[in-house]
Design a protein around this motif. Sequence first.
Motif, PDB file in Angstrom:
ATOM      1  N   ALA A  43       0.809  -1.238  -0.064  1.00 21.14           N
ATOM      2  CA  ALA A  43       0.021   0.085   0.219  1.00 21.14           C
ATOM      3  C   ALA A  43       0.894   1.221  -0.093  1.00 21.14           C
ATOM      4  N   PHE A  44       1.893   1.314   0.552  1.00 25.72           N
ATOM      5  CA  PHE A  44       3.008   2.409   0.678  1.00 25.72           C
ATOM      6  C   PHE A  44       3.531   2.566  -0.653  1.00 25.72           C
ATOM      7  N   LEU A  45       3.976   1.354  -1.185  1.00 27.16           N
ATOM      8  CA  LEU A  45       4.698   1.659  -2.562  1.00 27.16           C
ATOM      9  C   LEU A  45       3.739   2.222  -3.666  1.00 27.16           C
ATOM     10  N   THR A  46       2.359   1.453  -3.405  1.00 28.21           N
ATOM     11  CA  THR A  46       1.507   2.155  -4.471  1.00 28.21           C
ATOM     12  C   THR A  46       1.109   3.580  -4.302  1.00 28.21           C
ATOM     13  N   GLY A  47       0.908   4.084  -3.213  1.00 30.35           N
ATOM     14  CA  GLY A  47       0.761   5.380  -2.850  1.00 30.35           C
ATOM     15  C   GLY A  47       1.871   6.380  -3.423  1.00 30.35           C
ATOM     16  N   ARG A  48       3.142   6.073  -3.123  1.00 27.27           N
ATOM     17  CA  ARG A  48       4.201   6.634  -3.378  1.00 27.27           C
ATOM     18  C   ARG A  48       4.455   6.516  -5.053  1.00 27.27           C
ATOM     19  N   LEU A  49       4.100   5.491  -5.429  1.00 27.64           N
ATOM     20  CA  LEU A  49       4.119   5.773  -6.974  1.00 27.64           C
ATOM     21  C   LEU A  49       3.176   6.548  -7.482  1.00 27.64           C
ATOM     22  N   ALA A  50       2.017   6.884  -7.023  1.00 28.69           N
ATOM     23  CA  ALA A  50       0.857   7.634  -7.656  1.00 28.69           C
ATOM     24  C   ALA A  50       1.094   9.082  -7.311  1.00 28.69           C
ATOM     25  N   THR A  51       1.957   9.330  -6.457  1.00 20.50           N
ATOM     26  CA  THR A  51       2.203  10.742  -5.777  1.00 20.50           C
ATOM     27  C   THR A  51       3.920  11.316  -6.396  1.00 20.50           C
ATOM     28  N   SER A 153      12.791   6.823 -13.647  1.00 20.77           N
ATOM     29  CA  SER A 153      12.469   7.652 -12.457  1.00 20.77           C
ATOM     30  C   SER A 153      11.354   6.980 -11.641  1.00 20.77           C
ATOM     31  N   ALA A 154      10.319   6.519 -12.261  1.00 18.49           N
ATOM     32  CA  ALA A 154       9.256   5.702 -11.491  1.00 18.49           C
ATOM     33  C   ALA A 154       9.643   4.685 -11.003  1.00 18.49           C
ATOM     34  N   TYR A 155      10.422   3.736 -11.599  1.00 13.19           N
ATOM     35  CA  TYR A 155      11.011   2.504 -10.992  1.00 13.19           C
ATOM     36  C   TYR A 155      11.735   2.748  -9.774  1.00 13.19           C
ATOM     37  N   GLY A 156      12.551   3.776  -9.956  1.00 16.85           N
ATOM     38  CA  GLY A 156      13.439   4.051  -8.822  1.00 16.85           C
ATOM     39  C   GLY A 156      12.781   4.593  -7.489  1.00 16.85           C
ATOM     40  N   THR A 157      11.545   5.055  -7.690  1.00 14.41           N
ATOM     41  CA  THR A 157      10.624   5.708  -6.620  1.00 14.41           C
ATOM     42  C   THR A 157      10.202   4.329  -5.369  1.00 14.41           C
ATOM     43  N   VAL A 158      10.048   2.923  -6.265  1.00 19.06           N
ATOM     44  CA  VAL A 158       9.381   2.060  -5.608  1.00 19.06           C
ATOM     45  C   VAL A 158      10.663   1.004  -5.124  1.00 19.06           C
ATOM     46  N   THR A 159      11.558   0.831  -6.042  1.00 18.92           N
ATOM     47  CA  THR A 159      12.655  -0.071  -5.641  1.00 18.92           C
ATOM     48  C   THR A 159      13.352   0.274  -4.379  1.00 18.92           C
ATOM     49  N   GLY A 160      13.619   1.532  -4.400  1.00 25.68           N
ATOM     50  CA  GLY A 160      14.413   2.118  -3.171  1.00 25.68           C
ATOM     51  C   GLY A 160      13.704   1.600  -1.971  1.00 25.68           C
ATOM     52  N   ALA A 161      12.393   2.240  -1.711  1.00 30.43           N
ATOM     53  CA  ALA A 161      11.638   1.796  -0.601  1.00 30.43           C
ATOM     54  C   ALA A 161      11.439   0.506  -0.231  1.00 30.43           C
ATOM     55  N   ALA A 162      11.415  -0.307  -1.143  1.00 36.63           N
ATOM     56  CA  ALA A 162      11.237  -1.831  -1.232  1.00 36.63           C
ATOM     57  C   ALA A 162      12.420  -2.481  -0.707  1.00 36.63           C
ATOM     58  N   SER A 163      13.496  -1.892  -1.151  1.00 36.39           N
ATOM     59  CA  SER A 163      14.715  -2.698  -0.506  1.00 36.39           C
ATOM     60  C   SER A 163      14.911  -2.087   1.058  1.00 36.39           C
ATOM     61  N   ALA A 164      14.466  -1.137   1.170  1.00 32.01           N
ATOM     62  CA  ALA A 164      14.613  -0.713   2.371  1.00 32.01           C
ATOM     63  C   ALA A 164      13.603  -1.279   3.554  1.00 32.01           C
ATOM     64  N   GLY A 165      12.582  -1.880   3.096  1.00 31.51           N
ATOM     65  CA  GLY A 165      11.591  -2.697   3.732  1.00 31.51           C
ATOM     66  C   GLY A 165      12.237  -3.971   4.005  1.00 31.51           C
ATOM     67  N   VAL A 166      13.021  -4.488   3.288  1.00 21.92           N
ATOM     68  CA  VAL A 166      13.705  -5.785   3.731  1.00 21.92           C
ATOM     69  C   VAL A 166      14.527  -5.472   4.927  1.00 21.92           C
TER      70      VAL A 166
END
Length: 230
Positions: A43-51, A153-166
């Motif tokens: 949910a966090f990544l989806t929201g981050r991608l949309a904003t 740009s969009a890819y980097g928005t979610v992958t960095g946060a996803a890696s941090a989630g791990v």
Amino acid sequence: MATPSLLLLLADGRFPAGAHAHSGGLEAAVAAGRVTDLATLEAFLTGRLATAGLVGAAFAAAAHRAAALAESAVRSGALARLDAELDARTAAPALRAVSRRQGRALLRAGRAIWPDAPFGDLPATPGGAHQPLVLGLLCAAAGMSRVETATVSAYGTVTGAASAGVRLLGLDPYQVQALLVGLADACDGTAAEAARAADDPPERLPAAAAPLADIHAEIHATWEVRLFAS
């Protein structure tokens, strides 16, 4: 057009632009108890991608478009307008500082790899230009298309946060990667929307906001001890 290998290189989190040091706001969201597991991370990544994802990708694509302008003075003016508009869309001072800090890091890499790119036309603002503008010029120098630029740009928005989630939540990295695969269509759709929007004047570019992320960023900036820079 860029080669597939070059596109992958620029989208790689190991590209020397400092992205690995940032969680995209996830660290503060985890501390606030808003992200606790795989479902809330999605949910966090989806929201981050949309904003932030859409806004950043649109401005990167617009900077890519500005790179094609023939005259340096015209290009410089276009980039200055983009920088001012992106600054206005970034409500939290902490996030403005992060964007400019990441822009400086990316600029160092860009100048080393593509020294003939028009990086000198970026606005000489305190702290440097915003990261999406630098990314747009860098991708143009690499021969990438506007859509490819927005995708990086969009890819980097979610992958960095996803890696941090791990790292922050101890999540199964395989499940996190599966989550990212599930977001691939949304990422591509965001990039396509951003690339189309780049034809608009700077003041009409996307301005999607996430007030809670702004609040979290300001709180995170006050921490004496933190794992990520943002």
